[in-house]
Design an enzyme around this catalytic site. Structure first.
Site, short mmCIF file in Angstrom:
data_model
loop_
_atom_site.label_atom_id
_atom_site.label_comp_id
_atom_site.label_asym_id
_atom_site.label_seq_id
_atom_site.Cartn_x
_atom_site.Cartn_y
_atom_site.Cartn_z
N GLU A 75 10.33 5.58 3.66
CA GLU A 75 10.39 5.09 5.19
C GLU A 75 9.49 6.02 6.08
OE1 GLU A 75 12.75 5.99 3.01
OE2 GLU A 75 13.88 4.01 2.92
N ASP B 189 -14.01 10.75 -20.23
CA ASP B 189 -12.93 9.89 -19.75
C ASP B 189 -13.16 8.73 -18.87
OD1 ASP B 189 -10.95 11.63 -20.74
OD2 ASP B 189 -10.40 12.55 -18.86
N PRO C 124 1.90 6.21 1.27
CA PRO C 124 0.95 5.08 1.02
C PRO C 124 0.00 4.88 2.09
CG PRO C 124 3.37 4.48 1.21
CD PRO C 124 3.27 5.84 1.46
N ARG D 119 -5.84 18.49 -15.76
CA ARG D 119 -6.61 18.45 -16.80
C ARG D 119 -8.06 18.59 -16.58
NH1 ARG D 119 -6.40 14.42 -19.88
NH2 ARG D 119 -8.32 13.78 -19.89
CL1 6GU Z 1 1.98 8.76 -2.49
N1 6GU Z 1 4.01 7.32 -1.59
C1 6GU Z 1 4.84 6.31 -1.72
N2 6GU Z 1 5.99 6.51 -1.02
N3 6GU Z 1 4.28 5.07 -2.04
C2 6GU Z 1 3.11 5.08 -2.56
C3 6GU Z 1 2.34 6.12 -2.74
C4 6GU Z 1 2.82 7.41 -2.12
N4 6GU Z 1 1.24 5.72 -3.34
C5 6GU Z 1 1.41 4.44 -3.51
N5 6GU Z 1 2.47 4.04 -2.96
#
Ligand code: 6GU
Length: 247
Positions: A130, A183, A102, A168
């Site tokens: 985590e 797209d 994230p 793709r």
């Molecule tokens: Cl790549 N990993 C995690 N754990 N949560 C996420 C993410 C990735 N992308 C958005 N939320």
């Protein structure tokens, strides 16, 4: 085969849940691309690279706090096995080590396009929510990527999303009847609505313009509808705010 001619891509996925991927790459365009040898995908259990007798892959965070952190040793060993070195500067040209997290830079069509155009070998490291020991990020990872502003329990679904969006775009991955050019996002707009038979369904008629065979008019209608939809759902794509217009 001539090195210059080989446009195929190799993707390795590192995960503590390899079974997660048992069938996801066996459908549609991804399956076709594998069969056509446009891409080779291999999934690896991080635990198989654990060195201690308990095959530990995670441990408690220094400094305290909730959850477990993925240990560096198995991930370094896996990268050394798959790439031949854990020295990021010594990776062969076209090698990308992608950490799904994230905290990464947001996945956009432009990121998928960059991987499709430039990468020959992508190793995806699926982090847990985590975390992953930061020394992995500091020395192995070339790209830290997030798929959006929400929390997943792990990077596995994100790895699937990236694999799909990249494959793709590989040369010849889409059939001749399909094209990535139209797209959503490739031209900075969402897609227009689509209709198929029957021409009338439960009292709802297909827009007349699509039935009249006038392709200049149809193109104009599709562009207007795409613009309308983008204004409604993704105003940011038109104004360029939040960097969302990147493509
Ligand atoms: Cl790549 N990993 C995690 N754990 N949560 C996420 C993410 C990735 N992308 C958005 N939320």
């Amino acid at each position: 085969m001539n090195e210059e001619m080989d446009q195929s891509m190799k993707i390795d996925v590192l995960t503590i849940f390899p079974e997660f991927f048992d069938t996801v790459f066996e459908f549609g365009i991804i399956r076709r691309a594998k069969l056509a040898e446009i891409v080779e995908i291999n999934v690896h259990d991080i635990r198989e690279y654990a060195t201690d007798k308990h095959k530990m892959v995670d441990d408690r965070p220094f400094g305290g706090g909730d959850g477990m952190v993925l240990k560096p040793e198995p991930i370094f060993a896996a990268i050394e096995n798959l790439i031949g070195t854990s020295d990021r500067d010594a990776y062969p040209a076209g090698t990308r080590v992608v950490l799904l997290s994230p905290q990464g830079r947001p996945l956009k069509q432009a990121v998928a396009r960059e991987f499709a155009d430039e990468a020959k070998h992508i190793v995806m490291i699926c982090g847990r929510y985590e975390g992953v020991d930061e020394r992995v990020n500091a020395t192995l990872v070339t790209d830290e990527v997030s798929i959006g502003d929400y929390v997943l329990s792990g990077g596995e679904p994100a790895a699937i999303v990236i694999v799909d969006s990249v494959i793709r775009l590989l040369p010849n991955a889409l059939g001749s009847d399909t094209s990535a050019e139209n797209d959503s996002f490739e031209r900075g707009l969402l897609d227009c609505p689509h209709y198929t038979r029957p021409a009338e369904f439960r009292g709802m008629a297909v827009p007349e313009v699509l039935l009249n065979g006038n392709h200049a008019e149809i193109d104009k209608w599709r562009f207007e509808k795409a613009l309308e939809k983008t204004k409604l759902n993704r105003k940011d794509l038109l104004t360029g705010e939040n960097g969302e217009s990147e493509r």
